[in-house]
Scaffold this active site. Structure first.
Site, mmCIF file in Angstrom:
data_model
loop_
_atom_site.group_PDB
_atom_site.id
_atom_site.type_symbol
_atom_site.label_atom_id
_atom_site.label_comp_id
_atom_site.label_asym_id
_atom_site.label_seq_id
_atom_site.Cartn_x
_atom_site.Cartn_y
_atom_site.Cartn_z
ATOM 1 N N THR A 149 84.794 22.854 37.374
ATOM 2 C CA THR A 149 86.301 23.244 37.460
ATOM 3 C C THR A 149 88.216 21.559 37.781
ATOM 4 O OG1 THR A 149 86.197 25.396 38.689
ATOM 5 C CG2 THR A 149 88.791 24.837 38.989
ATOM 6 N N VAL A 178 83.751 36.143 38.688
ATOM 7 C CA VAL A 178 84.774 35.359 39.276
ATOM 8 C C VAL A 178 84.276 34.988 40.112
ATOM 9 C CG1 VAL A 178 86.769 35.907 40.302
ATOM 10 C CG2 VAL A 178 86.332 37.757 38.503
ATOM 11 N N GLY A 179 84.591 33.399 39.511
ATOM 12 C CA GLY A 179 83.730 32.637 41.309
ATOM 13 C C GLY A 179 84.694 32.444 42.481
ATOM 14 N N ASP A 180 84.924 31.339 42.635
ATOM 15 C CA ASP A 180 85.381 31.053 44.013
ATOM 16 C C ASP A 180 87.167 30.041 43.594
ATOM 17 O OD1 ASP A 180 84.027 28.161 42.719
ATOM 18 O OD2 ASP A 180 85.011 27.574 44.005
ATOM 19 N N THR A 200 85.141 22.209 43.734
ATOM 20 C CA THR A 200 84.054 22.315 42.568
ATOM 21 C C THR A 200 83.270 22.804 42.797
ATOM 22 O OG1 THR A 200 84.073 21.682 40.666
ATOM 23 C CG2 THR A 200 84.157 20.732 42.219
ATOM 24 N N GLY A 201 82.283 23.697 42.103
ATOM 25 C CA GLY A 201 81.023 23.837 41.879
ATOM 26 C C GLY A 201 80.405 25.259 41.973
ATOM 27 N N GLY A 203 80.812 29.113 42.722
ATOM 28 C CA GLY A 203 81.314 29.669 43.061
ATOM 29 C C GLY A 203 80.192 30.356 44.269
HETATM 30 N N1 ASP Z 1 83.778 27.210 41.003
HETATM 31 C C1 ASP Z 1 83.444 26.773 39.469
HETATM 32 C C2 ASP Z 1 83.128 28.851 39.766
HETATM 33 O O1 ASP Z 1 81.911 29.319 40.301
HETATM 34 C C3 ASP Z 1 82.778 26.111 38.838
HETATM 35 C C4 ASP Z 1 82.821 25.010 39.199
HETATM 36 O O2 ASP Z 1 84.268 24.336 39.715
HETATM 37 O O3 ASP Z 1 81.875 24.103 38.914
HETATM 38 O O4 ASP Z 1 83.338 29.433 38.529
#
Ligand code: ASP
Length: 304
Positions: A149, A178-180, A200-201, A203
């Site tokens: 993200t 939906v993620g974070d 980011t990562g 979610g």
């Molecule tokens: N956080 C984002 C999600 O889970 C993906 C990411 O940031 O790598 O949608």
């Protein structure tokens, strides 16, 4: 004193533009939107905006959010398919007393009525990757952990702060997932009295610790952005380990009202960009806790 920080190497060019806006007296909100828009528009970045990674049904479904650290108001869109710049829709929604988080068709309709540009966000490259993934997985689709993200935090000369996020989420995610990233407190939080943070990562993991709110809470208690990121991350990782889970994939950034920044990660290398009085540079945070230092693009070869 103005400052700006964003996740991953991909934000670098946009962040330089956002930094220049801030230096010219623009607001933190304008700098955030300028930076994120640049990443959304570039199809070379395959996890954000145009050319983002498709869901399992082949649709590119995008999430974005924006938070104003002065008013604590926020806006966000989830699962939009044809909105060229989801961050711009999120920013327009920020400030509404009600209906500030919209998903799917309602979010698209809002963008059309607001006069935002629409476009088919699928690129040939994204569809090729989707077709390959469908073939490889031969009908048993699982979320492939290709993601990232763009998260941007800014502080302007008036002391105002803002935060923005934009992503296509997980590659091959379930349609509707939906993620974070558009979820306040998890993917982002901004209160200009104490600072701003974003994540980011994966979610599904980030949301378990409401990590962005957790970081800003620690900053409210007087902890530096760097220690707040490290502390919030360590607490969630420890809890996951106590449940027999590994650390997973989580990277965090934070910015204080004085322009100090911090980052922490569970990854071997987490690139981010930051700009203040001395211009913009790329940095790398590392899971081994070694000191954050400026890095060159060449050193980050192969990193997002
Ligand atoms: N956080 C984002 C999600 O889970 C993906 C990411 O940031 O790598 O949608």
């Amino acid at each position: 004193m103005s400052a700006i920080i964003g996740t991953w190497k991909m934000c670098y060019d946009g962040l330089c533009a956002g930094h220049a806006l801030l230096a010219g007296g623009a607001s933190a909100g304008d700098a955030v939107v300028r930076t994120v828009t640049a990443v959304e528009d570039d199809p070379a970045y395959t996890s954000v905006g145009y050319g983002g990674l498709p869901a399992s049904d082949g649709r590119v479904l995008l999430d974005a959010a924006f938070m104003d650290g002065h008013t604590l108001r926020l806006g966000g869109v989830m699962g939009v398919e044809n909105v060229r710049n989801p961050i711009q829709a999120a920013r327009l929604l920020c400030g509404r007393e009600t209906n500030c988080l919209l998903c799917g068709r309602g979010a698209e309709q809002f963008a059309v009525e607001a006069g935002l540009k629409m476009r088919d966000m699928r690129t040939e490259n994204a569809m090729r990757r989707w077709r390959e993934a469908v073939q490889q997985e031969a009908g048993r689709l699982t979320a492939y952990r290709g993601h990232d993200t763009v998260c941007v935090l800014a502080l302007d000369g008036e002391g105002r702060m803002a935060a923005g996020t934009s992503t296509s989420g997980l590659f091959m995610k379930a349609p509707g997932r939906v993620g974070d990233s558009p979820i306040v407190g998890s993917g982002f939080y901004c209160d200009e009295r104490y600072g701003a943070a974003a994540a980011t990562g994966l979610g599904e993991d980030i949301m378990r610790g409401c990590l962005s709110y957790e970081i800003v809470s620690r900053m409210r208690a007087g902890v530096s952005p760097a220690d707040a990121c490290a502390g919030a991350l360590a607490a969630l990782v420890e809890r996951k380990r106590s449940l027999g889970e590994d650390a997973g994939s989580i990277s965090l950034i934070a910015l204080s009202p004085s322009g100090a920044y911090g980052a922490a990660t569970t990854l071997p290398v987490f690139p981010f960009a930051a700009g203040g009085a001395d211009g913009v540079a790329l940095y790398a945070a590392r899971a081994d806790g070694s000191p954050i230092r400026a890095v060159t693009v060449a050193e980050l070869e192969g990193e997002p």
